[in-house]
Design a protein around this motif. Structure first.
Motif, PDB file in Angstrom:
ATOM      1  N   SER A 112       0.827  -1.216   0.000  1.00 35.55           N
ATOM      2  CA  SER A 112       0.000   0.000   0.000  1.00 35.55           C
ATOM      3  C   SER A 112       0.853   1.254   0.000  1.00 35.55           C
ATOM      4  CB  SER A 112      -0.921   0.017   1.220  1.00 35.55           C
ATOM      5  OG  SER A 112      -1.863  -1.020   1.133  1.00 35.55           O
ATOM      6  N   LEU A 113       1.937   1.245   0.776  1.00 37.12           N
ATOM      7  CA  LEU A 113       2.791   2.429   0.858  1.00 37.12           C
ATOM      8  C   LEU A 113       3.501   2.730  -0.458  1.00 37.12           C
ATOM      9  CD1 LEU A 113       4.523   2.002   4.337  1.00 37.12           C
ATOM     10  CD2 LEU A 113       2.882   3.758   3.699  1.00 37.12           C
ATOM     11  N   LEU A 114       3.979   1.681  -1.122  1.00 41.32           N
ATOM     12  CA  LEU A 114       4.774   1.884  -2.341  1.00 41.32           C
ATOM     13  C   LEU A 114       3.921   1.991  -3.592  1.00 41.32           C
ATOM     14  CD1 LEU A 114       7.714  -0.564  -1.576  1.00 41.32           C
ATOM     15  CD2 LEU A 114       7.594   1.898  -1.156  1.00 41.32           C
ATOM     16  N   GLY A 115       2.685   1.566  -3.528  1.00 46.73           N
ATOM     17  CA  GLY A 115       1.786   1.685  -4.673  1.00 46.73           C
ATOM     18  C   GLY A 115       2.348   1.039  -5.925  1.00 46.73           C
ATOM     19  N   SER A 116       2.397   1.787  -7.003  1.00 47.07           N
ATOM     20  CA  SER A 116       2.855   1.248  -8.289  1.00 47.07           C
ATOM     21  C   SER A 116       4.345   0.917  -8.291  1.00 47.07           C
ATOM     22  CB  SER A 116       2.543   2.225  -9.426  1.00 47.07           C
ATOM     23  OG  SER A 116       3.270   3.426  -9.238  1.00 47.07           O
ATOM     24  N   TYR A 117       5.077   1.354  -7.271  1.00 49.59           N
ATOM     25  CA  TYR A 117       6.506   1.038  -7.162  1.00 49.59           C
ATOM     26  C   TYR A 117       6.749  -0.299  -6.455  1.00 49.59           C
ATOM     27  CZ  TYR A 117       7.366   5.771  -8.699  1.00 49.59           C
ATOM     28  OH  TYR A 117       7.402   6.928  -9.435  1.00 49.59           O
TER      29      TYR A 117
END
Length: 176
Positions: A112-117
């Motif tokens: 969730s924190l990094l999303g698309s990364y």
């Protein structure tokens, strides 16, 4: 006409379906910062503090009597999750998250924190684990993403940032 008796298996399947439905409904509840996106909405049970503007001096390079100007070029927003983990979000003046840091008893949900990364992080982690084994601190150093994480049970800390998105005068060491 009598309804047929349900076997124990039927009750178990029904109970599992109910639990799975409840978990999937709750799975949408946590909302975190997304690196490269908007700041998090505090998840249920979390508390947020107001944003703190941070000023960094931008120094002109190449001049012998370099003058500096002070301007607010990012803010830090702190959220304490229900687990006790503290997440600091680093936001540009446009409101975009360029860095995240955490410390506490649990590692936050990095997907969730990094999303698309997150897939880029997973690839770097997989390569690191293949090279030196499955234990120890994590250090994923890519051109577009840097993630460092480590600790031990009950005490974890880490950070993630987008090198290309760091505001002028902000260094990696500022994200903590």
């Amino acid at each position: 006409m009598k309804a047929p008796k349900q076997s124990r298996h039927g009750h178990l399947v029904g109970a599992l379906a109910f639990v799975a439905g409840a978990l999937s409904a709750g799975a949408a509840a946590p909302a975190y910062a997304v690196l490269g996106g908007q700041p998090m909405t505090a998840p249920q049970g979390a508390s947020s503090t107001s944003t703190n503007a941070v000023a960094r001096a931008a120094v002109a390079s190449g001049a012998s009597n370099a003058s500096s100007t002070s301007a607010v070029n990012y803010t830090v927003r702190t959220t304490t999750l229900a687990s006790g983990t503290v997440v600091n979000e680093y936001l540009s003046t446009e409101g975009v998250v360029f860095g995240i840091a955490w410390h506490g008893p649990r590692v936050p949900d990095l997907a969730s924190l990094l999303g698309s990364y997150f897939p880029q992080y997973q690839e770097g982690l997989k390569a690191q684990r293949a090279a030196r084994g499955g234990r120890g601190p994590v250090s994923v150093q890519g051109s577009g993403l840097v993630v460092d994480s480590g600790g031990h049970m009950g005490s974890f800390a880490g950070s993630a940032y987008l090198p290309q998105s760091l505001p002028a005068g902000v260094s990696a060491s500022d994200i903590q």
